[in-house]
Structures are given as structure tokens and as C-alpha cells.
Enzyme design. Structure first.
Site, mmCIF file in Angstrom:
data_model
loop_
_atom_site.group_PDB
_atom_site.id
_atom_site.type_symbol
_atom_site.label_atom_id
_atom_site.label_comp_id
_atom_site.label_asym_id
_atom_site.label_seq_id
_atom_site.Cartn_x
_atom_site.Cartn_y
_atom_site.Cartn_z
ATOM 1 N N LYS A 96 0.867 -1.190 0.000
ATOM 2 C CA LYS A 96 0.000 0.000 0.000
ATOM 3 C C LYS A 96 0.898 1.232 0.000
ATOM 4 C CE LYS A 96 -4.074 -1.934 2.110
ATOM 5 N NZ LYS A 96 -3.636 -3.318 1.799
ATOM 6 N N ASP A 130 -1.507 -2.191 -4.048
ATOM 7 C CA ASP A 130 -2.914 -2.297 -3.630
ATOM 8 C C ASP A 130 -3.589 -0.949 -3.842
ATOM 9 O OD1 ASP A 130 -2.826 -4.917 -2.778
ATOM 10 O OD2 ASP A 130 -2.544 -4.430 -0.656
ATOM 11 N N MET A 131 -4.904 -0.965 -4.081
ATOM 12 C CA MET A 131 -5.608 0.310 -4.219
ATOM 13 C C MET A 131 -6.419 0.564 -2.951
ATOM 14 S SD MET A 131 -5.860 2.928 -6.052
ATOM 15 C CE MET A 131 -5.538 2.692 -7.803
ATOM 16 N N GLN A 161 -10.702 -0.907 -9.243
ATOM 17 C CA GLN A 161 -11.888 -1.342 -8.479
ATOM 18 C C GLN A 161 -13.149 -1.084 -9.304
ATOM 19 O OE1 GLN A 161 -10.521 1.618 -5.892
ATOM 20 N NE2 GLN A 161 -10.131 0.281 -4.148
ATOM 21 N N ARG A 182 -4.748 -5.870 -11.450
ATOM 22 C CA ARG A 182 -5.614 -6.770 -10.659
ATOM 23 C C ARG A 182 -6.977 -6.077 -10.628
ATOM 24 N NH1 ARG A 182 -4.369 -6.471 -4.646
ATOM 25 N NH2 ARG A 182 -2.778 -8.031 -4.991
ATOM 26 N N LYS A 185 -13.588 -5.702 -6.854
ATOM 27 C CA LYS A 185 -14.812 -4.888 -6.797
ATOM 28 C C LYS A 185 -14.572 -3.598 -6.017
ATOM 29 C CE LYS A 185 -18.031 -8.737 -7.267
ATOM 30 N NZ LYS A 185 -19.154 -9.497 -6.644
ATOM 31 N N THR A 224 -11.642 -12.167 -7.372
ATOM 32 C CA THR A 224 -13.017 -12.240 -6.863
ATOM 33 C C THR A 224 -13.303 -13.654 -6.357
ATOM 34 O OG1 THR A 224 -15.360 -11.886 -7.405
ATOM 35 C CG2 THR A 224 -14.002 -12.809 -9.157
ATOM 36 N N HIS A 225 -14.297 -13.717 -5.436
ATOM 37 C CA HIS A 225 -14.782 -15.038 -4.985
ATOM 38 C C HIS A 225 -16.200 -15.250 -5.473
ATOM 39 C CE1 HIS A 225 -12.304 -12.924 -1.993
ATOM 40 N NE2 HIS A 225 -11.615 -14.042 -1.982
ATOM 41 N N ARG A 287 -13.051 -7.318 5.732
ATOM 42 C CA ARG A 287 -13.531 -8.681 5.436
ATOM 43 C C ARG A 287 -14.906 -8.911 6.073
ATOM 44 N NH1 ARG A 287 -9.490 -7.582 3.060
ATOM 45 N NH2 ARG A 287 -11.161 -6.908 1.719
HETATM 46 C C1 LIG Z 1 -6.562 -11.022 -4.257
HETATM 47 C C2 LIG Z 1 -7.431 -9.859 -3.834
HETATM 48 C C3 LIG Z 1 -6.867 -8.608 -3.690
HETATM 49 C C4 LIG Z 1 -7.664 -7.512 -3.351
HETATM 50 N N1 LIG Z 1 -7.115 -6.267 -3.328
HETATM 51 C C5 LIG Z 1 -7.901 -5.191 -3.105
HETATM 52 C C6 LIG Z 1 -7.407 -3.869 -3.208
HETATM 53 O O1 LIG Z 1 -6.219 -3.634 -3.496
HETATM 54 N N2 LIG Z 1 -8.269 -2.843 -2.976
HETATM 55 C C7 LIG Z 1 -9.585 -3.047 -2.666
HETATM 56 O O2 LIG Z 1 -10.331 -2.088 -2.502
HETATM 57 N N3 LIG Z 1 -10.070 -4.299 -2.540
HETATM 58 C C8 LIG Z 1 -9.263 -5.370 -2.755
HETATM 59 N N4 LIG Z 1 -9.811 -6.634 -2.645
HETATM 60 C C9 LIG Z 1 -11.143 -6.825 -2.051
HETATM 61 C C10 LIG Z 1 -12.255 -6.723 -3.064
HETATM 62 O O3 LIG Z 1 -12.367 -5.405 -3.508
HETATM 63 C C11 LIG Z 1 -13.601 -7.187 -2.491
HETATM 64 O O4 LIG Z 1 -13.946 -6.369 -1.399
HETATM 65 C C12 LIG Z 1 -13.611 -8.632 -2.024
HETATM 66 O O5 LIG Z 1 -12.856 -9.455 -2.859
HETATM 67 C C13 LIG Z 1 -15.051 -9.198 -2.010
HETATM 68 O O6 LIG Z 1 -15.600 -9.122 -3.291
HETATM 69 P P1 LIG Z 1 -15.921 -10.389 -4.222
HETATM 70 O O7 LIG Z 1 -15.433 -10.050 -5.584
HETATM 71 O O8 LIG Z 1 -15.354 -11.620 -3.647
HETATM 72 O O9 LIG Z 1 -17.479 -10.420 -4.351
HETATM 73 P P2 LIG Z 1 -18.670 -10.391 -3.297
HETATM 74 O O10 LIG Z 1 -19.877 -10.199 -4.125
HETATM 75 O O11 LIG Z 1 -18.398 -9.409 -2.198
HETATM 76 O O12 LIG Z 1 -18.620 -11.829 -2.687
HETATM 77 C C14 LIG Z 1 -18.914 -12.983 -3.449
HETATM 78 C C15 LIG Z 1 -18.885 -14.191 -2.541
HETATM 79 O O13 LIG Z 1 -17.549 -14.396 -2.063
HETATM 80 C C16 LIG Z 1 -17.542 -14.823 -0.721
HETATM 81 N N5 LIG Z 1 -16.867 -13.790 0.094
HETATM 82 C C17 LIG Z 1 -16.489 -12.569 -0.321
HETATM 83 N N6 LIG Z 1 -15.855 -11.909 0.688
HETATM 84 C C18 LIG Z 1 -15.888 -12.734 1.746
HETATM 85 C C19 LIG Z 1 -15.423 -12.636 3.081
HETATM 86 N N7 LIG Z 1 -14.802 -11.549 3.526
HETATM 87 N N8 LIG Z 1 -15.608 -13.696 3.914
HETATM 88 C C20 LIG Z 1 -16.205 -14.812 3.472
HETATM 89 N N9 LIG Z 1 -16.691 -14.967 2.212
HETATM 90 C C21 LIG Z 1 -16.531 -13.945 1.375
HETATM 91 C C22 LIG Z 1 -18.978 -14.991 -0.325
HETATM 92 O O14 LIG Z 1 -19.323 -16.327 -0.600
HETATM 93 C C23 LIG Z 1 -19.711 -14.053 -1.270
HETATM 94 O O15 LIG Z 1 -21.035 -14.411 -1.486
HETATM 95 C C24 LIG Z 1 -9.041 -7.714 -3.065
HETATM 96 C C25 LIG Z 1 -9.603 -8.974 -3.219
HETATM 97 C C26 LIG Z 1 -8.835 -10.037 -3.623
HETATM 98 C C27 LIG Z 1 -9.483 -11.366 -3.816
#
Ligand SMILES: Cc1cc2nc3c(=O)[nH]c(=O)nc-3n(C[C@H](O)[C@H](O)[C@H](O)COP(=O)(O)OP(=O)(O)OC[C@H]3O[C@@H](n4cnc5c(N)ncnc54)[C@H](O)[C@@H]3O)c2cc1C
Length: 311
Positions: A96, A130-131, A161, A182, A185, A224-225, A287
């Protein structure tokens, strides 16, 4: 509403101090954070590598208030890169810019991130910036575009993002300059003036940006997850004939391990973000905000512990 409240609490220093000393919070944090020391992080990465997953390691901590603190963070990243090299770990680092001194002075930040990037270059490694929240977006992208990417083109990449309106344009610029992105969301509390308030719009923006990056980007990280989006990505690369070594999926440590392993089994590249360090409070709160069910998990534990004590 709950998400906004949790993100508000993530910025309260007094609460941070209280939670960091709380046993239950620590236990919960261990689900999302590899541990407090470099040894803990190295152990976690070794385990991931054994499963065919690469890593990006993050020393937890955000804006620092003195140049000495920022230099100490840069030194820790240098040690981390050296350690990854000697242990032959498959991974890179995420940094960061506020931890490098972005809020102190641009010159301080440049010196520190420069130190980290030089070491990454000598180890043929990579540094992801990281953003953070939208007040840093322009500053971060400008520093990247004007100074860091021209000097270290093979070593540094950005995060975009999909919740920000500006991101579609930033994606096009990244494609034109051939830099690594990267795509996530977005994890911060943002006003409707800069970010889509509705999740459906954030998701739709994600899919649009992802398709652009998969088709024309330079080794994008699809972070993303979201199962629907992952299925969409898989169908898209299949249909477009995009080779599996032209992109990677990225997920967070401790989140959807089942999906991480499934993707590896199906022959995709997967990288996991491995945070470690003592400053885990804001990370943990973000988280929690992503999945309010996590709050219920903590409350459930609290109730169980209280009942247990009474017995
Ligand atoms: C490798 C990586 C790097 C990242 N770097 C940054 C960054 O630099 N800046 C930034 O602003 N954000 C970052 N993020 C966070 C990102 O912006 C999201 O807030 C986060 O990934 C949740 O979004 P999602 O795409 O998984 O979708 P969502 O719609 O939020 O979640 C989809 C599904 O994923 C699962 N899930 C998601 N989050 C969680 C959790 N915390 N605990 C348990 N299950 C969960 C759940 O099953 C959920 O239904 C990063 C994420 C990843 C994976």
C-alpha cells in the site's frame, strides 16, 4: 447499512486498539490473516505452494505518520522479498503506498517504493500496488503512470476497483500501456458521487472490465470469490480461445478455499493474497463488511463462550 457501519468502525483507532488485544477477535482474525510474523506468512505460503497456488504477501498496515516508519515498512518488504528468494517460494508482494509514506510526502513514498522495486527487480519478482480508498486513486495511478511503471515496467502493477465510475476508462488506459492490472470490486466506503451504490451495478461493471482485460490486457489478475463471475470468466476465456497462462484468478487467504482448490484442479492459475502482521484490525473489518454473516459468526462464538463460562 451494516456494511457502511462496519466500514465506519474500521477507521476508529480506539476501537482498533481494543480489538487488537481481544482474544476472540484474534482467533477470528486468524481465519483471514496468516499470523503476526514473517515466519507465519512464509509457512502459509509454503502450504499454498504445495497445493499448486501462488501467493502475494502483504505486510498489514496502512497510512504511516513518520518517514522512519515508512522506511521500516520498506525494509520489511525487502526482507520479505529476500526470504521468498532464499526459500524459493512462488509468490510476489502487495504494497500500500500509504504504508510507504504517501501521506507524508511524495518524495518519501517514491524513495521507499523505489527501494522495494529495485529489490524485486534483482530477484525477478513483482510488486502489486494495492488500491485504497478513492481519495488515493488518482494520486496512486499518477505516480504509477509517471514514475514507477516507466522505470520498473516488469516489476509493478496496479489494482482497479469496479465500483468506481472511472474504472472503465482506467482499464482502457492500462490496456493501451500494457501494464498489469488486478481487478477487484473495491472494499472501501465510497460516496455515490464516485462509486456505484448498487451491488448489481458494481458486479456488472466488474464483468465488463474483466472481459476487456481478459481479451486485451496484460496478464490480468481476476480477483473475486463471486461464483457467478468466475463461471462467466471461465465461459468467456473458453469461447474466446484465451490461453490459461494469459491471466490468473486471485482470492483472499481464508476465503472460499473450496473455490481456490477447484480452480487449481480445473487447470487454472490461482494466486492467494496472504496478509500478515500486527496491524490486522482495518483489514479484518473490511472482510467483515464484505460478508455480514461473518459478524454473526463472531457473535455466535461470543454467545457460546459466555454460556460456556457460566456452566
Ligand atoms: C486477491 C485480492 C486482492 C484484493 N485487493 C484489493 C485492493 O487492493 N483494494 C480493494 O479495494 N479491494 C481489494 N480486494 C477486495 C475486493 O475489492 C472485495 O472487497 C472482495 O474481494 C469481495 O468481493 P468479491 O469479488 O469476492 O465479491 P462479493 O460479491 O463481495 O462476494 C462474493 C462471494 O464471495 C464470498 N466472500 C467474499 N468476501 C468474503 C469474506 N470476507 N468472507 C467470506 N466470504 C466472502 C462470499 O461467498 C460471497 O457471497 C481484493 C480482493 C482479492 C481477492
Amino acid at each position: 447499512m451494516l456494511r457502511r457501519s462496519i466500514l465506519f468502525l474500521s477507521r476508529q483507532p480506539k476501537l482498533a486498539a481494543f480489538v487488537r488485544d481481544n482474544r476472540l477477535a484474534k482467533r477470528f482474525a486468524s481465519r483471514f490473516v496468516a499470523g503476526e510474523t514473517i515466519e507465519d506468512a512464509v509457512r502459509a505460503v509454503r502450504e499454498l505452494n504445495a497445493q499448486g497456488i501462488t501467493a502475494t504477501m502483504d505486510l498489514l498496515g496502512e497510512s504511516v505518520t513518520s518517514a522512519e516508519e515508512a522506511a521500516a515498512v520498506a525494509d520489511e518488504y525487502v526482507r520479505l522479498l529476500d526470504r521468498m528468494q532464499t526459500e524459493r517460494l512462488q509468490g510476489n508482494v502487495s504494497v500500500k503506498l500509504t504504508a510507504m509514506g504517501q501521506d507524508i510526502a511524495e518524495a518519501v513514498c517514491l524513495t521507499n517504493i523505489g527501494t522495494v522495486l529495485q529489490r524485486a527487480r534483482s530477484h525477478d519478482s513483482f510488486v502489486r500496488l494495492d488500491m485504497e480508498s478513492s481519495e488515493y486513486t488518482e494520486k496512486t495511478l499518477q505516480l504509477f503512470r509517471d514514475k514507477l511503471f516507466p522505470e520498473f515496467p516488469g516489476q509493478v502493477g496496479i489494482v482497479l476497483q469496479s465500483y468506481l465510475y472511472r474504472t472503465a476508462a482506467d482499464v482502457e488506459e492500462a490496456i493501451a500501456t500494457h501494464c498489469r492490472v488486478r481487478l477487484c470490486k473495491g472494499a472501501y466506503r465510497e460516496p455515490p458521487a464516485v462509486a456505484y451504490p448498487r451491488k448489481a451495478d458494481v458486479d456488472a461493471s466488474y464483468v465488463r472490465c474483466m472481459e476487456r482485460l481478459l481479451r486485451d490486457g496484460t496478464y490480468p489478475g481476476i480477483a473475486t470469490h463471486d461464483e457467478k463471475i468466475l463461471a462467466h470468466a471461465r465461459a468467456f476465456v473458453e469461447r474466446e480461445g484465451i490461453a490459461r497462462d494469459r491471466f490468473e484468478f486471485q482470492m483472499l487467504y481464508g476465503v472460499r478455499r473450496d473455490l481456490q482448490q477447484q480452480l487449481v484442479r480445473d487447470g487454472y492459475r490461482v494466486r492467494v493474497y496472504v496478509p500478515y502482521g500486527t496491524q490486522w484490525y482495518p483489514y479484518l473489518m473490511r472482510r467483515l463488511a464484505e460478508r455480514p454473516a461473518n459478524v454473526m459468526f463472531i457473535l455466535g462464538n461470543l454467545v457460546r463462550e459466555t454460556i460456556g463460562k457460566r456452566r
